[in-house]
Scaffold this active site. Structure first.
Site, PDB file in Angstrom:
ATOM      1  N   GLY A 256      34.286  46.564  49.670  1.00  0.00           N
ATOM      2  CA  GLY A 256      34.033  45.520  50.703  1.00  0.00           C
ATOM      3  C   GLY A 256      35.465  44.572  50.910  1.00  0.00           C
ATOM      4  O   GLY A 256      36.005  44.612  51.874  1.00  0.00           O
ATOM      5  N   GLY A 525      28.987  36.806  42.139  1.00  0.00           N
ATOM      6  CA  GLY A 525      27.985  37.656  42.091  1.00  0.00           C
ATOM      7  C   GLY A 525      27.077  37.718  40.866  1.00  0.00           C
ATOM      8  O   GLY A 525      26.108  37.539  40.524  1.00  0.00           O
ATOM      9  N   ALA A 526      27.963  38.153  39.807  1.00  0.00           N
ATOM     10  CA  ALA A 526      27.578  38.443  38.527  1.00  0.00           C
ATOM     11  C   ALA A 526      26.915  37.400  37.669  1.00  0.00           C
ATOM     12  O   ALA A 526      25.543  37.315  37.221  1.00  0.00           O
ATOM     13  CB  ALA A 526      28.588  39.251  37.539  1.00  0.00           C
ATOM     14  N   THR A 635      32.768  46.804  32.836  1.00  0.00           N
ATOM     15  CA  THR A 635      33.100  46.730  34.252  1.00  0.00           C
ATOM     16  C   THR A 635      33.995  45.669  34.483  1.00  0.00           C
ATOM     17  O   THR A 635      34.621  45.632  35.600  1.00  0.00           O
ATOM     18  CB  THR A 635      31.610  46.348  34.901  1.00  0.00           C
ATOM     19  OG1 THR A 635      30.883  45.480  34.075  1.00  0.00           O
ATOM     20  CG2 THR A 635      30.876  47.773  34.614  1.00  0.00           C
ATOM     21  N   GLU A 706      37.771  38.646  41.308  1.00  0.00           N
ATOM     22  CA  GLU A 706      39.180  38.317  41.833  1.00  0.00           C
ATOM     23  C   GLU A 706      40.162  37.946  41.166  1.00  0.00           C
ATOM     24  O   GLU A 706      41.414  37.909  41.460  1.00  0.00           O
ATOM     25  CB  GLU A 706      38.899  37.509  43.200  1.00  0.00           C
ATOM     26  CG  GLU A 706      37.909  38.218  44.100  1.00  0.00           C
ATOM     27  CD  GLU A 706      37.280  37.078  45.158  1.00  0.00           C
ATOM     28  OE1 GLU A 706      37.831  36.927  46.603  1.00  0.00           O
ATOM     29  OE2 GLU A 706      36.494  36.300  44.684  1.00  0.00           O
TER      30      GLU A 706
END
Length: 745
Positions: A256, A525-526, A635, A706
């Site tokens: 996204g 998020g995480a 990740t 980011e």
């Protein structure tokens, strides 16, 4: 502050959380490089993306974009294509179509009405067919008459600023001291302007929605959206529905990068068309429409001013940014967002302004602000180091502030100096030579460095964790996985907290029927959703301890067994046929204001520039990062590698080009909008420094998604200068900009 209900626990981050149960669990899954639990489904094709749901009696919708850059739609001759084979209908409902996509997190209905065209490609209709091909054919033939108006398609970023500083969560302007006076008195100054072009997120998966209505007037939309909870509110408001009537399902997202934070035109178009037809409608944007009608990163012009003493102490920082957007939009690219706190200096001016243009809407793209803002700041710091004859790393370390230089509050944690020093040792920085002096045949070779910083954000969100009688756990939340590893990280946290093997934890995400979540975006998020899972699992641990007859601190959970009070009991036996569940909710609190929270790092790049062709080859890059607890080494590394690749693109390749007559994007596909490919990406290495941030959340993690892009492009640009002695301030640095300045053979 904790709040307990019968089956839920809420933590508001008003105080530091020095103790984390993750530090005392015995399985040790969190922090390791566990492979993605969703990997097998993705590589085998079993992961279902928005356009892949098999729904009976589906009609296919193809969007139609405006063929002018500014004006009005006079008429659309739907009858001219309705007779074509396989065409069902043409929907041109001006009162309901979404005109532009909103930023994620918005809860108001997006601006609507497409009779007035503000940019080329703005969606004005959807053609419906029994097959995609029939709808596409009719969409290409659909006659539309326009009344054109004068638009702003070519402009000067400095001359045409509107001076109207837009409202935003990030202050548009801040000032402290007197930058002008400090510049006049300084021993050394830099006053330079850096420009960056429009960019596109270029996610692999195009925007897609499949809409279907229930007999009770409820809408289910399968879409590619990063923030389903707030997106459902947007969609409900756009359609005049209560939020309880809208369900968004977004289980897998093929990237996204900000373009899917808010709803895009195809979502409302599909919903309106499905309502009219009384059958499901699938609308998938063509790649060109993704470029034309979703969102772009704004182009920017950044005036950087730095003033320093002779020994390299900053006395002033000025970062004045001009960006562009539609006349109806308030969003601006916050290029100075890290400049607020990255370096010391008592005189400071950080401002943002807009030029109003008839180009595609600008909005958030990966690392909004820092991705382009650090191109300006970190290149200016490199120029200052050169002017001072000071090592660029030493300049940055000398100006590392002990407290936030504007807010005068402590940093929650900050390891910038450690990242710079560790990276310099590992990269071989001591072998760097003076600018333009290292040559290997036709290649000029150089090294560059840049700091990385990305503000840490906590978003309110919830997760439910349930333990079934068979001793397996299920985690559910409206949280999404946009390719970042959410499924895996949440499974790791639940497994460690409950003492379960990873294969006995199931994670279900991306459905607004689950408890609400802040979703994926802004690198929150995480840590945010992970904290919610942690809190829910902590509540379940308390219940299990009570069943064992011990205090929670005395309970050990491992391999599906509960251990305490000199006995060991299988969880399935301890549950005695009764499931238990809890909802954890995390929310921001006073710590957000009492500390400045950010993730930090340092980028190092080595490049070679061909003196004959001007070609730039990035030979190797190193990123050293500190982002609190690293939840999954694999990740997290992948995220940083992706960010560094983004940085290469921003430095060397990526540039949306607008026709100066109409504002139309002329390189609107992946053949002509150049993103880095395998041949462009060299040996990339990532190192994580050990860190915990007790002010950020109870799991002590900070955002990392980011961080990898922040400063990466500047390291490449600074390496090009070191290789050639040529400073290019207009990005991307393409060979035509370098060639006139390179030395003769």
């Amino acid at each position: 502050m904790f709040g307990f209900g019968e089956d839920n626990v809420t933590l508001t981050m008003d105080k530091p959380q020095p103790v984390s149960r993750l530090d005392t669990t015995v399985q040790g899954l969190v922090g390791t490089g566990v492979e993605r639990v969703d990997g097998p489904a993705k590589v085998s094709g079993r992961a279902t993306y928005a356009a892949e749901y098999r729904i009976d009696d589906v009609a296919y919708g193809v969007l139609v974009g405006a063929g002018i850059g500014k004006g009005k739609v006079v008429s659309i001759d739907a009858d001219a294509v309705k007779s074509l084979p396989g065409v069902i209908d043409v929907v041109t409902d001006y009162d309901t179509f979404i005109r532009v996509s909103q930023q994620g997190g918005e809860t108001e209905a997006p601006t609507q009405g497409v009779r007035d065209v503000e940019y080329f490609g703005e969606i004005v209709a959807i053609v419906l067919g029994e097959t995609y091909e029939a709808a596409r054919d009719a969409a290409l033939r659909l006659p539309i008459d326009y009344e054109t108006e004068e638009g702003v398609f070519a402009f000067s970023m400095e001359a045409e600023r509107d001076g109207d500083l837009p409202p935003n969560n990030t202050p548009a302007q801040s000032a402290q001291g007197d930058v002008e006076a400090a510049m006049a008195k300084a021993a050394v100054t830099i006053d330079a302007t850096y420009t960056t072009p429009s960019q596109n997120s270029a996610a692999m998966e195009p925007h897609a929605s499949l809409a279907m209505w229930g007999e009770d007037g409820s809408l289910t939309l399968y879409g590619a959206y990063q923030m389903p909870t707030s997106d459902a509110q947007q969609l409900a408001d756009a359609l005049g529905l209560s939020k309880s009537k809208v369900r968004i399902v977004s289980r897998y997202i093929g990237g996204g990068f900000g373009s899917k934070l808010g709803i895009a035109p195809e979502s409302v178009a599909a919903a309106v068309a499905a309502k009219r037809l009384g059958r499901p409608v699938k609308a998938v944007m063509m790649r060109q429409q993704v470029f034309d009608a979703t969102v772009r990163r704004s182009n920017t012009s950044q005036r950087m001013r730095l003033a320093a003493t002779a020994d390299g102490r900053l006395t002033a920082i000025g970062h004045e940014t001009t960006a562009s957007n539609l006349s109806t939009e308030d969003y601006f690219e916050p290029a100075g967002i890290s400049t607020h706190f990255l370096y010391a200096g008592e005189n400071r001016l950080i401002s943002h302004d807009l030029v109003r243009v008839n180009w595609l809407l600008s909005g958030s793209m990966r690392a909004p602000g820092e991705a382009v803002g650090l191109l300006g700041l970190e290149c200016a710091m490199d120029e200052l180091a050169e002017a001072l004859a000071l090592d660029p790393i030493e300049l940055r370390i000398r100006n590392d502030p002990g407290r936030d230089p504007e807010k005068d509050v402590p940093f929650s944690s900050r390891a910038l100096k450690e990242a710079l020093r560790h990276g310099a040792d590992h990269f071989g920085w001591d072998r760097r030579q003076a600018a333009g002096t290292r040559r290997e045949g036709d290649w000029l070779v150089g090294m560059g460095v840049a700091s990385a910083a990305r503000a840490n954000i906590l978003m309110k969100g919830s997760a439910k964790v349930a333990l079934d009688p068979d001793g397996t756990a299920t985690v559910t939340s409206a949280m999404t996985d946009i390719g970042t590893g959410s499924y895996t990280i949440l499974a790791q946290i639940a497994a460690d907290m409950l003492g379960l093997p990873l294969d006995r934890v199931r994670v279900e995400l991306g459905d607004t029927n689950h408890v609400p979540s802040g979703g994926s975006g802004g690198s929150w998020g995480a840590a945010s959703s992970g904290s919610a899972v942690y809190l829910a699992a902590q509540a379940l641990r308390a219940k299990l301890a009570k069943a064992m007859g011990v205090e929670e601190e005395e309970l050990t959970l491992k391999d599906g067994q509960a251990i305490g009070a000199n006995r060991q009991v299988a969880l399935a036996e301890l549950l005695d046929g009764k499931p238990i569940e809890a909802v954890g909710t995390i929310d921001k609190g006073a710590q957000e204001k009492l500390t400045t929270q950010a993730s930090y790092g340092a980028h190092f790049a080595e490049v070679a520039v061909d003196v004959v062709t001007g070609e730039v080859r990035v030979r190797r890059m190193l990123g050293v990062f500190a982002a609190g607890r690293i939840l999954n080494q694999q990740t997290a590394r992948s995220q940083c590698l992706g960010g560094m690749t983004f940085g290469i693109g921003g430095a060397l390749h990526e540039e949306l080009m607008h026709d100066a007559r109409t504002g139309k994007l002329v390189n609107r596909d992946l053949a002509e909008y150049h993103v880095p490919v395998n041949a462009d990406v060299p040996d990339l290495e990532v190192i994580f420094l050990p860190e915990r941030d007790i002010h950020a959340n109870p799991i002590h993690a900070k955002g990392i998604g980011e961080l990898g892009i922040c400063g990466a492009g500047a390291a490449v640009a600074n390496a090009i200068y070191n290789a050639t002695g040529v400073r290019i301030r207009d990005f991307p640095i393409t060979l035509d900009k370098l060639l006139p300045h390179l030395p003769a053979m």
